[in-house]
Design a protein around this motif. Structure first.
Motif, PDB file in Angstrom:
ATOM      1  N   GLU A 122       0.933  -1.283  -0.152  1.00 25.45           N
ATOM      2  CA  GLU A 122      -0.055  -0.075   0.032  1.00 25.45           C
ATOM      3  C   GLU A 122       0.928   1.340   0.104  1.00 25.45           C
ATOM      4  O   GLU A 122       0.359   2.242   0.101  1.00 25.45           O
ATOM      5  CB  GLU A 122      -0.931   0.052   1.124  1.00 25.45           C
ATOM      6  CG  GLU A 122      -1.888  -1.231   1.109  1.00 25.45           C
ATOM      7  CD  GLU A 122      -2.742  -1.074   2.411  1.00 25.45           C
ATOM      8  OE1 GLU A 122      -2.638  -0.489   3.483  1.00 25.45           O
ATOM      9  OE2 GLU A 122      -4.134  -1.598   2.247  1.00 25.45           O
ATOM     10  N   GLY A 123       2.163   1.163   0.100  1.00 21.02           N
ATOM     11  CA  GLY A 123       3.034   2.151   0.128  1.00 21.02           C
ATOM     12  C   GLY A 123       3.300   2.927   1.327  1.00 21.02           C
ATOM     13  O   GLY A 123       3.834   3.975   1.653  1.00 21.02           O
ATOM     14  N   VAL A 124       2.682   2.095   2.495  1.00 26.90           N
ATOM     15  CA  VAL A 124       2.742   2.846   3.961  1.00 26.90           C
ATOM     16  C   VAL A 124       4.159   2.821   4.313  1.00 26.90           C
ATOM     17  O   VAL A 124       4.835   3.839   4.759  1.00 26.90           O
ATOM     18  CB  VAL A 124       2.007   2.024   4.728  1.00 26.90           C
ATOM     19  CG1 VAL A 124       2.085   2.427   6.364  1.00 26.90           C
ATOM     20  CG2 VAL A 124       0.528   2.266   4.607  1.00 26.90           C
ATOM     21  N   VAL A 125       4.708   1.457   4.064  1.00 30.23           N
ATOM     22  CA  VAL A 125       6.538   1.406   4.104  1.00 30.23           C
ATOM     23  C   VAL A 125       7.116   1.070   2.964  1.00 30.23           C
ATOM     24  O   VAL A 125       6.469   0.432   2.026  1.00 30.23           O
ATOM     25  CB  VAL A 125       6.759   0.498   5.309  1.00 30.23           C
ATOM     26  CG1 VAL A 125       6.040   1.040   6.624  1.00 30.23           C
ATOM     27  CG2 VAL A 125       6.046  -0.932   5.051  1.00 30.23           C
ATOM     28  N   ASP A 126       8.373   1.114   2.784  1.00 26.08           N
ATOM     29  CA  ASP A 126       9.149   0.210   1.895  1.00 26.08           C
ATOM     30  C   ASP A 126      10.169  -0.581   2.541  1.00 26.08           C
ATOM     31  O   ASP A 126      10.692  -0.338   3.677  1.00 26.08           O
ATOM     32  CB  ASP A 126       9.833   1.433   1.122  1.00 26.08           C
ATOM     33  CG  ASP A 126      10.742   0.860   0.111  1.00 26.08           C
ATOM     34  OD1 ASP A 126      11.742   0.327   0.149  1.00 26.08           O
ATOM     35  OD2 ASP A 126      10.138   1.211  -1.025  1.00 26.08           O
ATOM     36  N   LEU A 127      10.105  -1.599   2.043  1.00 21.58           N
ATOM     37  CA  LEU A 127      10.903  -3.006   2.682  1.00 21.58           C
ATOM     38  C   LEU A 127      12.463  -2.438   2.710  1.00 21.58           C
ATOM     39  O   LEU A 127      13.171  -2.900   3.716  1.00 21.58           O
ATOM     40  CB  LEU A 127      10.889  -4.141   1.743  1.00 21.58           C
ATOM     41  CG  LEU A 127       9.533  -4.833   1.598  1.00 21.58           C
ATOM     42  CD1 LEU A 127       9.578  -6.046   0.572  1.00 21.58           C
ATOM     43  CD2 LEU A 127       9.235  -5.325   3.155  1.00 21.58           C
ATOM     44  N   ASP A 128      13.039  -1.516   2.006  1.00 23.94           N
ATOM     45  CA  ASP A 128      14.483  -1.068   2.182  1.00 23.94           C
ATOM     46  C   ASP A 128      14.585   0.386   2.844  1.00 23.94           C
ATOM     47  O   ASP A 128      15.580   0.778   2.616  1.00 23.94           O
ATOM     48  CB  ASP A 128      15.241  -1.114   0.666  1.00 23.94           C
ATOM     49  CG  ASP A 128      14.930  -2.738   0.256  1.00 23.94           C
ATOM     50  OD1 ASP A 128      15.457  -3.611   0.977  1.00 23.94           O
ATOM     51  OD2 ASP A 128      14.381  -2.964  -0.806  1.00 23.94           O
ATOM     52  N   GLU A 129      13.536   0.671   3.321  1.00 14.59           N
ATOM     53  CA  GLU A 129      13.492   2.156   4.117  1.00 14.59           C
ATOM     54  C   GLU A 129      14.355   1.696   5.705  1.00 14.59           C
ATOM     55  O   GLU A 129      13.997   0.686   6.052  1.00 14.59           O
ATOM     56  CB  GLU A 129      12.585   2.843   4.050  1.00 14.59           C
ATOM     57  CG  GLU A 129      11.506   2.389   5.034  1.00 14.59           C
ATOM     58  CD  GLU A 129      10.188   3.060   5.286  1.00 14.59           C
ATOM     59  OE1 GLU A 129       9.759   3.643   3.913  1.00 14.59           O
ATOM     60  OE2 GLU A 129       9.319   3.119   6.056  1.00 14.59           O
ATOM     61  N   PRO A 130      14.987   2.630   6.027  1.00 16.24           N
ATOM     62  CA  PRO A 130      15.487   2.525   7.529  1.00 16.24           C
ATOM     63  C   PRO A 130      14.398   2.335   8.557  1.00 16.24           C
ATOM     64  O   PRO A 130      13.385   2.925   8.503  1.00 16.24           O
ATOM     65  CB  PRO A 130      16.198   3.701   7.960  1.00 16.24           C
ATOM     66  CG  PRO A 130      16.636   4.459   6.402  1.00 16.24           C
ATOM     67  CD  PRO A 130      15.503   3.907   5.629  1.00 16.24           C
ATOM     68  N   ALA A 131      14.696   1.141   9.510  1.00 11.28           N
ATOM     69  CA  ALA A 131      13.838   0.761  10.379  1.00 11.28           C
ATOM     70  C   ALA A 131      14.541   0.173  11.424  1.00 11.28           C
ATOM     71  O   ALA A 131      15.298  -0.644  11.139  1.00 11.28           O
ATOM     72  CB  ALA A 131      12.746   0.095   9.907  1.00 11.28           C
ATOM     73  N   GLY A 132      14.288   0.264  12.562  1.00  9.76           N
ATOM     74  CA  GLY A 132      15.057  -0.424  13.837  1.00  9.76           C
ATOM     75  C   GLY A 132      16.301   0.096  14.156  1.00  9.76           C
ATOM     76  O   GLY A 132      16.482   1.275  13.944  1.00  9.76           O
ATOM     77  N   PRO A 133      17.413  -0.792  14.518  1.00  6.18           N
ATOM     78  CA  PRO A 133      18.714  -0.052  15.014  1.00  6.18           C
ATOM     79  C   PRO A 133      19.130   0.531  13.735  1.00  6.18           C
ATOM     80  O   PRO A 133      19.115   0.136  12.573  1.00  6.18           O
ATOM     81  CB  PRO A 133      19.337  -1.237  15.409  1.00  6.18           C
ATOM     82  CG  PRO A 133      18.673  -2.463  14.531  1.00  6.18           C
ATOM     83  CD  PRO A 133      17.190  -2.218  14.573  1.00  6.18           C
TER      84      PRO A 133
END
Length: 243
Positions: free
Chosen positions: A36-47
Motif C-alpha cells: 500500500e506504500g505505507v512503508v518500503d521494505l528497504d527504508e531504514p527501520a529499527g537499529p
C-alpha cells in the motif's frame, strides 16, 4: 490441514495462544503495508543500518529481547521478538494508527498482545492464515513469492529449539525449511516448505510443492515432545494426502 484435502481434528473453535506463530500474521500485515506504500521494505527501520527487510528477516542485529543491537545488520540471523516489536512500531508510525488497528484491518481478527507473540485465537482462525499463504488474496502473488525467497543468504544463526544452522535461511517473516536438519517439519516436506512454530506448542507450515498446509495449536508448551511428534505428524499427513 488445508490444501488439496481440507480436514480438521479437535476443538477447532477453542482459543489457544499462538505465541510466535503470531509473527506470520504480523509479517503479512507488514507486507500489505509495503504494497500500500505505507512503508518500503528497504527504508531504514529499527537499529542503525537496518531496514524493514532486516527486521522481517531476523537480520537486524537485535537480540531475542531488547533494543540494543548485538550484531551488524545483515551479518547474522538472530531470531528476535524485539525486531518484530520494532517492525510494528515502524508500520504504526508510518500508517498514523496503532499497529493493532492496522493488523485487524488486514485480518479481521484482533491482535491483543505483542506483534511478536500476542495472538490468542482458535485453529479455525489460524487456518485463515494458512489459506492466505496457499492462495493469497490480501497479498499479491509476487509479494508472497518474495516473502518465501531467502533474504540475506548464507547467514549463520540458531533456529530456536533446534540449534545452530550454518545456513539459517529465512524469508520475510517466514522460516524456510531448505535443507535444515534437524527440523520441526517432516522428512517428506519439500525444501520449499515455509512457516513458523511457537513456544505455546503450535505451528503452521505450507509446502507449495504439494499445495498443502498444516496447522496445529495446543496447550502444551514446546519441548522434546514437539521435536518428535511434529515431524511424524507432517509425514503422516503428507502420506495421507498423496494416497
Amino acid at each position: 490441514m488445508a490444501g488439496k484435502v481440507e480436514a480438521s481434528y479437535g476443538a477447532v473453535e477453542r482459543v489457544f495462544a499462538w505465541a510466535s506463530v503470531t509473527k506470520i500474521a504480523t509479517a503479512v500485515a507488514a507486507l500489505v503495508a509495503a504494497e500500500e506504500g505505507v512503508v518500503d521494505l528497504d527504508e531504514p527501520a529499527g537499529p542503525p543500518g537496518a531496514t524493514v527487510r532486516h527486521l522481517l528477516a531476523h537480520a537486524s542485529g537485535l537480540p531475542f529481547d531488547g533494543m540494543q543491537p548485538i550484531a551488524v545488520p545483515g551479518s547474522r540471523r538472530i531470531y528476535s521478538n524485539s525486531g518484530f516489536e520494532a517492525l510494528a512500531e515502524h508500520v504504526a508510525a508510518r500508517a498514523g494508527m496503532p499497529f493493532a488497528d492496522y493488523f485487524r484491518a488486514v485480518w479481521g481478527f484482533p491482535l491483543e498482545g505483542s506483534p511478536a507473540q500476542g495472538v490468542a485465537a482458535p485453529l479455525a482462525t489460524l487456518l485463515e492464515v494458512a489459506r492466505e499463504l496457499l492462495e493469497p488474496t490480501r497479498l499479491a502473488a509476487e509479494t508472497l513469492d518474495e516473502a518465501v525467497t531467502v533474504q540475506f543468504p548464507d547467514l549463520v544463526g540458531v533456529l530456536p529449539g533446534f540449534g545452530r544452522m550454518e545456513r539459517n535461511d529465512w524469508g520475510l517473516g517466514l522460516e524456510l525449511r531448505d535443507d535444515k536438519a534437524p527440523h520441526w517439519t517432516g522428512t517428506q516436506n519439500s525444501p520449499r516448505t515455509f512457516g513458523h512454530f511457537g513456544r505455546a506448542g503450535g505451528f503452521l507450515w505450507v509446502d507449495p510443492a504439494v499445495g498443502l498446509a498444516l496447522a496445529c495449536l495446543t496447550n502444551l508448551d514446546f519441548g522434546q515432545w514437539a521435536r518428535e511428534a511434529w515431524p511424524r505428524l507432517a509425514d503422516a499427513v503428507l502420506a495421507a494426502s498423496s494416497g
